[in-house]
Design a protein around this motif. Structure first.
Motif, PDB file in Angstrom:
ATOM      1  N   LEU A   1      78.358  26.866-166.158  1.00  0.00           N
ATOM      2  CA  LEU A   1      77.353  27.662-166.033  1.00  0.00           C
ATOM      3  C   LEU A   1      76.325  27.181-167.423  1.00  0.00           C
ATOM      4  CD1 LEU A   1      75.564  29.635-164.897  1.00  0.00           C
ATOM      5  CD2 LEU A   1      77.154  31.500-165.933  1.00  0.00           C
ATOM      6  N   LYS A   2      76.781  27.197-168.494  1.00  0.00           N
ATOM      7  CA  LYS A   2      76.023  26.477-169.652  1.00  0.00           C
ATOM      8  C   LYS A   2      75.356  25.409-169.493  1.00  0.00           C
ATOM      9  CE  LYS A   2      79.026  29.354-173.016  1.00  0.00           C
ATOM     10  NZ  LYS A   2      79.984  29.308-174.064  1.00  0.00           N
TER      11      LYS A   2
ATOM     12  N   LYS B   1      72.754  43.441-164.462  1.00  0.00           N
ATOM     13  CA  LYS B   1      72.167  43.040-163.138  1.00  0.00           C
ATOM     14  C   LYS B   1      70.750  41.928-163.632  1.00  0.00           C
ATOM     15  CE  LYS B   1      74.589  44.223-159.882  1.00  0.00           C
ATOM     16  NZ  LYS B   1      75.580  43.483-158.982  1.00  0.00           N
ATOM     17  N   ARG B   2      70.301  42.507-164.674  1.00  0.00           N
ATOM     18  CA  ARG B   2      69.062  42.026-165.220  1.00  0.00           C
ATOM     19  C   ARG B   2      69.310  40.615-165.849  1.00  0.00           C
ATOM     20  NH1 ARG B   2      64.982  42.742-169.677  1.00  0.00           N
ATOM     21  NH2 ARG B   2      66.794  43.533-171.011  1.00  0.00           N
ATOM     22  N   ILE B   3      70.164  40.616-166.646  1.00  0.00           N
ATOM     23  CA  ILE B   3      70.644  39.105-167.092  1.00  0.00           C
ATOM     24  C   ILE B   3      71.120  38.103-166.079  1.00  0.00           C
ATOM     25  CG2 ILE B   3      72.066  37.942-168.727  1.00  0.00           C
ATOM     26  CD1 ILE B   3      71.938  40.390-170.642  1.00  0.00           C
ATOM     27  N   GLU B   4      71.913  38.569-165.282  1.00  0.00           N
ATOM     28  CA  GLU B   4      72.587  37.797-163.997  1.00  0.00           C
ATOM     29  C   GLU B   4      71.585  37.516-163.247  1.00  0.00           C
ATOM     30  OE1 GLU B   4      75.335  40.337-162.312  1.00  0.00           O
ATOM     31  OE2 GLU B   4      76.784  40.215-164.008  1.00  0.00           O
ATOM     32  N   LYS B   5      70.515  38.249-162.866  1.00  0.00           N
ATOM     33  CA  LYS B   5      69.569  37.941-161.964  1.00  0.00           C
ATOM     34  C   LYS B   5      68.594  36.619-162.903  1.00  0.00           C
ATOM     35  CE  LYS B   5      65.057  39.375-159.973  1.00  0.00           C
ATOM     36  NZ  LYS B   5      64.122  40.302-159.776  1.00  0.00           N
ATOM     37  N   ARG B   6      68.128  36.773-163.981  1.00  0.00           N
ATOM     38  CA  ARG B   6      67.458  35.735-164.447  1.00  0.00           C
ATOM     39  C   ARG B   6      68.397  34.452-164.826  1.00  0.00           C
ATOM     40  NH1 ARG B   6      63.670  32.892-164.811  1.00  0.00           N
ATOM     41  NH2 ARG B   6      62.672  32.074-166.798  1.00  0.00           N
ATOM     42  N   ILE B   7      69.538  34.338-164.892  1.00  0.00           N
ATOM     43  CA  ILE B   7      70.469  33.318-165.020  1.00  0.00           C
ATOM     44  C   ILE B   7      70.434  32.793-163.732  1.00  0.00           C
ATOM     45  CG2 ILE B   7      72.635  32.188-165.376  1.00  0.00           C
ATOM     46  CD1 ILE B   7      73.090  34.547-167.650  1.00  0.00           C
ATOM     47  N   ALA B   8      70.524  33.426-162.795  1.00  0.00           N
ATOM     48  CA  ALA B   8      70.489  32.915-161.123  1.00  0.00           C
ATOM     49  C   ALA B   8      68.976  32.414-160.955  1.00  0.00           C
ATOM     50  CB  ALA B   8      71.037  33.905-160.151  1.00  0.00           C
ATOM     51  N   GLU B   9      68.070  32.846-161.389  1.00  0.00           N
ATOM     52  CA  GLU B   9      66.775  32.368-161.171  1.00  0.00           C
ATOM     53  C   GLU B   9      66.598  30.984-161.979  1.00  0.00           C
ATOM     54  OE1 GLU B   9      64.392  35.427-162.705  1.00  0.00           O
ATOM     55  OE2 GLU B   9      63.928  36.484-160.878  1.00  0.00           O
ATOM     56  N   ILE B  10      67.164  30.892-163.034  1.00  0.00           N
ATOM     57  CA  ILE B  10      66.848  29.764-163.875  1.00  0.00           C
ATOM     58  C   ILE B  10      67.723  28.560-163.025  1.00  0.00           C
ATOM     59  CG2 ILE B  10      67.621  28.470-166.021  1.00  0.00           C
ATOM     60  CD1 ILE B  10      67.005  31.203-167.296  1.00  0.00           C
TER      61      ILE B  10
ATOM     62  N   VAL C   1      76.254  35.309-155.460  1.00  0.00           N
ATOM     63  CA  VAL C   1      77.093  34.384-155.445  1.00  0.00           C
ATOM     64  C   VAL C   1      77.585  33.657-156.994  1.00  0.00           C
ATOM     65  CG1 VAL C   1      77.527  31.886-154.774  1.00  0.00           C
ATOM     66  CG2 VAL C   1      76.111  33.247-153.089  1.00  0.00           C
ATOM     67  N   LEU C   2      76.723  33.685-157.810  1.00  0.00           N
ATOM     68  CA  LEU C   2      76.952  33.226-159.205  1.00  0.00           C
ATOM     69  C   LEU C   2      77.696  34.221-159.843  1.00  0.00           C
ATOM     70  CD1 LEU C   2      76.406  31.301-161.336  1.00  0.00           C
ATOM     71  CD2 LEU C   2      74.204  32.439-161.813  1.00  0.00           C
ATOM     72  N   PHE C   3      77.651  35.463-159.561  1.00  0.00           N
ATOM     73  CA  PHE C   3      78.221  36.589-160.208  1.00  0.00           C
ATOM     74  C   PHE C   3      78.992  37.604-159.161  1.00  0.00           C
ATOM     75  CE2 PHE C   3      75.181  35.130-163.322  1.00  0.00           C
ATOM     76  CZ  PHE C   3      75.962  35.078-164.345  1.00  0.00           C
TER      77      PHE C   3
ATOM     78  N   ASP D   1      68.619  28.205-159.912  1.00  0.00           N
ATOM     79  CA  ASP D   1      68.209  28.618-158.478  1.00  0.00           C
ATOM     80  C   ASP D   1      69.481  28.731-157.885  1.00  0.00           C
ATOM     81  OD1 ASP D   1      66.386  28.279-156.394  1.00  0.00           O
ATOM     82  OD2 ASP D   1      66.904  26.277-156.141  1.00  0.00           O
ATOM     83  N   MET D   2      70.026  29.647-158.017  1.00  0.00           N
ATOM     84  CA  MET D   2      71.250  30.201-157.343  1.00  0.00           C
ATOM     85  C   MET D   2      71.066  31.757-156.800  1.00  0.00           C
ATOM     86  SD  MET D   2      74.982  28.723-158.677  1.00  0.00           S
ATOM     87  CE  MET D   2      75.521  29.380-157.539  1.00  0.00           C
ATOM     88  N   ASP D   3      71.805  32.326-155.799  1.00  0.00           N
ATOM     89  CA  ASP D   3      71.983  33.604-155.505  1.00  0.00           C
ATOM     90  C   ASP D   3      72.610  34.434-156.591  1.00  0.00           C
ATOM     91  OD1 ASP D   3      72.171  36.081-154.480  1.00  0.00           O
ATOM     92  OD2 ASP D   3      72.862  35.355-152.415  1.00  0.00           O
TER      93      ASP D   3
END
Length: 78
Positions: A6-7, A42-51, A58-60, A53-55
């Motif tokens: 992920l990193k 949720k906010r952090i997970e969403k931003r990481i997923a956006e960066i 699925v990512l978390f 380009d994943m759902d």
């Protein structure tokens, strides 16, 4: 996804935990804890997923919730 992978994905997207922390106005450790699976946001997970380009789902993936029984419920089942 494994935290190291992920990193790496975040780095390939030309971002970093520090950049994400600054964007979201949270601490670096908050980002690190989410990446390493030690906490959820949720906010952090969403931003990481956006960066990367994943759902986010699925990512978390959702975790199982532990249901605790009260002492009254335990006595009834004994």
């Amino acid at each position: 996804m494994h935290p190291a992978k992920l990193k790496a994905e975040i780095a390939m997207a030309e971002s970093s935990s520090a950049i994400i922390a600054d964007e979201l106005k949270v601490s670096y450790s908050s980002i690190s804890n989410v990446i390493n699976g030690k906490s959820r946001s949720k906010r952090i997970e969403k931003r990481i997923a956006e960066i990367i380009d994943m759902d986010p789902e699925v990512l978390f993936p959702p975790t199982k919730t532990t249901v605790r029984r009260t002492s009254e419920q335990m006595q009834r089942s004994a």
